[in-house]
Design an enzyme around this catalytic site. Structure first.
Site, PDB file in Angstrom:
ATOM      1  N   LYS A   1       0.721  -1.375  -0.101  1.00 37.46           N
ATOM      2  CA  LYS A   1      -0.103   0.100   0.122  1.00 37.46           C
ATOM      3  C   LYS A   1       0.761   1.434   0.077  1.00 37.46           C
ATOM      4  O   LYS A   1       0.540   2.414  -0.648  1.00 37.46           O
ATOM      5  CB  LYS A   1      -0.867  -0.102   1.411  1.00 37.46           C
ATOM      6  CG  LYS A   1      -2.027  -0.847   1.277  1.00 37.46           C
ATOM      7  CD  LYS A   1      -3.030  -0.717   2.394  1.00 37.46           C
ATOM      8  CE  LYS A   1      -4.003  -1.998   2.579  1.00 37.46           C
ATOM      9  NZ  LYS A   1      -4.271  -1.678   3.964  1.00 37.46           N
TER      10      LYS A   1
ATOM     11  N   LYS B   1      -6.455 -10.922  -7.717  1.00 40.07           N
ATOM     12  CA  LYS B   1      -7.398 -10.814  -6.601  1.00 40.07           C
ATOM     13  C   LYS B   1      -8.768 -10.610  -7.377  1.00 40.07           C
ATOM     14  O   LYS B   1      -8.578  -9.771  -8.404  1.00 40.07           O
ATOM     15  CB  LYS B   1      -7.053  -9.684  -5.828  1.00 40.07           C
ATOM     16  CG  LYS B   1      -7.563  -9.642  -4.489  1.00 40.07           C
ATOM     17  CD  LYS B   1      -7.089  -8.482  -3.630  1.00 40.07           C
ATOM     18  CE  LYS B   1      -8.115  -8.181  -2.675  1.00 40.07           C
ATOM     19  NZ  LYS B   1      -7.836  -7.954  -1.448  1.00 40.07           N
TER      20      LYS B   1
ATOM     21  N   LYS C   1     -14.142  -5.637  -6.371  1.00 44.37           N
ATOM     22  CA  LYS C   1     -14.960  -4.861  -7.072  1.00 44.37           C
ATOM     23  C   LYS C   1     -14.169  -3.829  -7.909  1.00 44.37           C
ATOM     24  O   LYS C   1     -14.779  -3.262  -8.920  1.00 44.37           O
ATOM     25  CB  LYS C   1     -15.900  -4.203  -5.936  1.00 44.37           C
ATOM     26  CG  LYS C   1     -17.059  -3.320  -6.384  1.00 44.37           C
ATOM     27  CD  LYS C   1     -17.984  -3.065  -5.190  1.00 44.37           C
ATOM     28  CE  LYS C   1     -18.769  -1.998  -5.379  1.00 44.37           C
ATOM     29  NZ  LYS C   1     -19.771  -2.044  -4.369  1.00 44.37           N
TER      30      LYS C   1
END
Ligand code: TRP
Length: 338
Positions: free
Chosen positions: A120, A199, A202
């Site tokens: 991240k 992965k 959405k």
């Protein structure tokens, strides 16, 4: 259960999910399906972790709707407020308070070693401290309920290890307080995106909405990648490398799965027909979810009341732990004066 939260002899489990709105196929296979079953065996606490979501840069105006939509998904699949505590993290302020206190026993180097942190952090020029401290809040979520175990995916194993370390360090510094929670890693394995991406998410758009109508389920499943070496309908396929095949295993009985594999290898069924079977089975599984979700959407007050009640039960446990933690850490100064 006394007040619906604690059954003698039962283990308590906690898990959380980020509020990215309506759940999808990946959330269902990787977490929700399992959570529903676990309610028979454990005292369960299911949390929508909106305090965590602030580190993912979501617009404030999106967050309330996302929390509500995820709550509807929780209830639609069968997370059951009669048997489990279902609540929203930001309703129970003790989580963030405990997270601050756990900072005292968490080595910064351990946070910097977290794989998810390293991933991240690359997206920022100046990394917000919240990205680094994220696992401390996660540890607080779990420890504040003194959970025995935590169902999570493989990607959270490291955060659970850290949670155990934090519990151990806290206990060593301030006296025995927290059990070391066990990670219950599911056997679902890795759920790849329909596009074959590592992965299913959405934001990437490689999944199926939990509440999609059958047409939409088919539209999505139709695009799924299959064995790349099976170019022509007459080429024999290799189910073991086909993502559609691995999804069949979740939705079909053993005989169907065996038939799917056999027909693929023999090239007697094409990928389109094979996907049709999968899409139909997903639609059948998801149909009752859609029905229940429609009910909750039409009665938002019911959802609100359920989450209020969940927060009330969660707060009762969390407040007790916090009183103990504050006392042990010397933060009840009035009581501590000789
Ligand atoms: N970090 C978890 C995820 O992204 C979500 C989460 C927050 C969680 N707190 C938790 C999971 C506590 C288990 C227990 O999936």
């Amino acid at each position: 259960m006394s007040d619906g939260t604690t059954t003698p002899g039962r283990k308590r489990i906690f898990s959380g999910m980020q509020p990215s709105g309506e759940a999808h196929l990946g959330n269902y296979l990787g977490a929700l399906k399992r959570w529903v079953d676990m309610q028979d065996e454990y005292d369960c606490i299911w949390c929508i972790v909106d305090d965590h979501a602030i580190t993912s840069g979501l617009a404030p105006k999106e967050l309330p709707g996302n929390v509500f939509d995820l709550a509807v998904s929780f209830l639609a699949v069968g997370l059951d407020p009669e048997r489990a505590i279902i609540f929203v993290q930001s309703d129970v302020h003790e989580h963030t308070e405990l997270a601050w206190l756990l900072n005292a026993v968490t080595p910064k180097g351990d946070l910097e070693r977290m794989t998810q942190y390293k991933e991240k952090a690359q997206r920022f020029e100046s990394v917000p401290a919240g990205i680094l401290n994220y696992p401390i809040l996660q540890a607080a979520d779990i420890l504040i309920y003194k959970a025995d175990a935590v169902p999570v995916g493989e990607d959270q194993r490291q955060h659970l290890e850290l949670t155990r370390d934090i519990a151990r360090k806290f206990n060593a510094a301030y006296g025995d307080t927290f059990p070391e929670p066990e990670a219950l890693i599911g056997d679902a394995g890795k759920i790849l995106g329909l596009d074959g991406d590592a992965k299913m998410s959405k934001s990437v758009g490689n999944t199926v909405r939990l509440l999609a109508e059958p047409d939409e389920i088919w539209e999505r499943v139709r695009t799924a990648v299959t064995d790349p070496q099976r170019v022509r309908r007459t080429d024999p396929g290799r189910p073991e490398v086909c993502n559609v095949y691995s999804l069949h295993k979740f939705f079909a009985d053993e005989a169907t799965v065996a038939d799917v594999a056999a027909q693929c290898r023999a090239a007697t069924r094409g990928c389109v027909d094979c996907k049709k079977i999968l899409a139909d089975n997903i639609a059948t599984t998801f149909a009752p979810f859609r029905e229940r979700a429609a009910h909750f959407r039409a009665h938002p007050d019911e959802v609100r009341r359920t989450l209020d009640e969940g927060a009330r039960k969660a707060r009762a446990i969390a407040a007790e732990t916090m009183a103990e933690v504050r006392r042990k850490m010397g933060l009840r100064w009035r009581d501590g004066l000789g």
